[in-house]
Enzyme design. Sequence first.
Site, PDB file in Angstrom:
ATOM      1  N   ASN A   7       3.037  -2.592  12.435  1.00  0.00           N
ATOM      2  CA  ASN A   7       3.895  -2.733  13.466  1.00  0.00           C
ATOM      3  C   ASN A   7       4.034  -1.472  14.367  1.00  0.00           C
ATOM      4  O   ASN A   7       4.992  -1.174  15.235  1.00  0.00           O
ATOM      5  CB  ASN A   7       5.302  -3.019  13.022  1.00  0.00           C
ATOM      6  CG  ASN A   7       5.937  -2.042  12.242  1.00  0.00           C
ATOM      7  OD1 ASN A   7       5.330  -0.722  12.134  1.00  0.00           O
ATOM      8  ND2 ASN A   7       7.109  -2.060  11.552  1.00  0.00           N
TER       9      ASN A   7
ATOM     10  N   GLU B  28      10.205   3.668  12.780  1.00  0.00           N
ATOM     11  CA  GLU B  28       9.841   2.131  12.724  1.00  0.00           C
ATOM     12  C   GLU B  28      10.481   1.854  14.285  1.00  0.00           C
ATOM     13  O   GLU B  28      11.112   2.219  14.923  1.00  0.00           O
ATOM     14  CB  GLU B  28      10.851   1.420  11.854  1.00  0.00           C
ATOM     15  CG  GLU B  28      10.619   1.683  10.468  1.00  0.00           C
ATOM     16  CD  GLU B  28       9.681   0.747   9.916  1.00  0.00           C
ATOM     17  OE1 GLU B  28       8.378   0.368  10.705  1.00  0.00           O
ATOM     18  OE2 GLU B  28       9.765  -0.016   8.899  1.00  0.00           O
TER      19      GLU B  28
ATOM     20  N   ASP C 283       6.549  12.025   5.470  1.00  0.00           N
ATOM     21  CA  ASP C 283       7.673  11.200   4.951  1.00  0.00           C
ATOM     22  C   ASP C 283       7.681  11.252   3.456  1.00  0.00           C
ATOM     23  O   ASP C 283       6.939  11.248   2.616  1.00  0.00           O
ATOM     24  CB  ASP C 283       7.663   9.500   5.558  1.00  0.00           C
ATOM     25  CG  ASP C 283       6.278   9.010   5.556  1.00  0.00           C
ATOM     26  OD1 ASP C 283       5.176   9.613   4.770  1.00  0.00           O
ATOM     27  OD2 ASP C 283       5.938   8.090   6.223  1.00  0.00           O
TER      28      ASP C 283
ATOM     29  N   HIS D  12       4.323   1.845  13.406  1.00  0.00           N
ATOM     30  CA  HIS D  12       5.048   2.848  13.139  1.00  0.00           C
ATOM     31  C   HIS D  12       4.045   4.199  12.778  1.00  0.00           C
ATOM     32  O   HIS D  12       2.856   3.911  12.541  1.00  0.00           O
ATOM     33  CB  HIS D  12       5.947   2.628  11.730  1.00  0.00           C
ATOM     34  CG  HIS D  12       5.419   2.444  10.599  1.00  0.00           C
ATOM     35  ND1 HIS D  12       5.718   1.353   9.705  1.00  0.00           N
ATOM     36  CD2 HIS D  12       4.454   3.018   9.776  1.00  0.00           C
ATOM     37  CE1 HIS D  12       5.126   1.393   8.481  1.00  0.00           C
ATOM     38  NE2 HIS D  12       4.304   2.308   8.500  1.00  0.00           N
TER      39      HIS D  12
HETATM   40  C1  GLP Z   1       2.954   3.674   5.422  1.00  0.00           C
HETATM   41  C2  GLP Z   1       3.144   5.159   5.763  1.00  0.00           C
HETATM   42  C3  GLP Z   1       2.362   5.738   7.236  1.00  0.00           C
HETATM   43  C4  GLP Z   1       1.266   4.885   6.986  1.00  0.00           C
HETATM   44  C5  GLP Z   1       1.196   3.533   7.236  1.00  0.00           C
HETATM   45  C6  GLP Z   1      -0.189   2.729   7.072  1.00  0.00           C
HETATM   46  O1  GLP Z   1       3.864   2.829   4.967  1.00  0.00           O
HETATM   47  N1  GLP Z   1       4.511   5.816   5.854  1.00  0.00           N
HETATM   48  O2  GLP Z   1       2.220   6.926   7.144  1.00  0.00           O
HETATM   49  O3  GLP Z   1       0.443   5.408   7.940  1.00  0.00           O
HETATM   50  O4  GLP Z   1       2.143   2.916   6.330  1.00  0.00           O
HETATM   51  O5  GLP Z   1      -0.590   2.649   5.933  1.00  0.00           O
HETATM   52  P1  GLP Z   1      -1.875   2.279   5.512  1.00  0.00           P
HETATM   53  O6  GLP Z   1      -2.998   3.345   5.947  1.00  0.00           O
HETATM   54  O7  GLP Z   1      -1.917   1.854   3.959  1.00  0.00           O
HETATM   55  O8  GLP Z   1      -2.369   1.053   6.366  1.00  0.00           O
END
Ligand code: GLP
Length: 244
Positions: A136, A143, A67, A138
């Site tokens: 959440n 989402e 992404d 995702h």
């Molecule tokens: C982000 C990304 C995800 C990631 C998630 C968790 O917003 N788009 O790909 O897995 O949130 O992030 P973190 O590893 O910082 O908890």
Amino acid sequence: MIRVRIANREQIPVMVTEDLRRQLERKPDSVLGLPTGSTPMMVYRELVAQQAQGKIDFSHVTTFNLDEYVGLDEKHAQSYKYYMYENFFRHVNIDLNNTHIPNGTTKNLEEECRRYENLIEQSGGIDWLLLGIGLNGHIGFNEPGESLIAATHVQKLREETRTANVRFFGSSQNVPTHAITMGMGSILKVMKIVLVAFGKEKAEIVAKAINGPVTTWVPASFLQLHRDVTFVLDQEAASEIKSI
Ligand code: GLP
């Protein structure tokens, strides 16, 4: 089916690196799917260290990131393009021409989504995908909601996601409202998926993803439908899972 491996936090990057090393031994020109966020940082550090020691070789791989934020260019320190270059690509023997990240600054975002999805297809599809998980549920930026979208698309970020990411942007007005993300179909088409999560705060959503019903309200629960998914967790993140 989801397999679960539990390890000490320091061991997790080593385990993931070992899994990827075996993948690249089988297929040196593998197509990799890569995540951002705080969780994979340790994995990138380990991959960089092992490549420096000649234990792993990225010279033939192609990569696709999951992404990118809409509106941030590669010079923005919170863009995923910047993140990937700074934390991984510039430290390893990867050909930058073979690294792909959606372009969140183009005028025609719909066209960019189609281009990205086609490019994945033309590359022969993703062999090995590393994932994190949002609080959440995702994955990528797919989402929770009434429905999920199969292909790469523009996703409006939910308020809880924007709040979770304030830590990177200083204040909530600076957090982008939209992102381009691979879709749930793009993710489920991958041959092999490894999801990493650490810490108590991920325990509840990890348990829902593994034990709960498959629901669009927990996008990661769709991984239950995939045939080769491994969750690599520390004790804390695994603490609410019921046996599977
Ligand atoms: C982000 C990304 C995800 C990631 C998630 C968790 O917003 N788009 O790909 O897995 O949130 O992030 P973190 O590893 O910082 O908890």
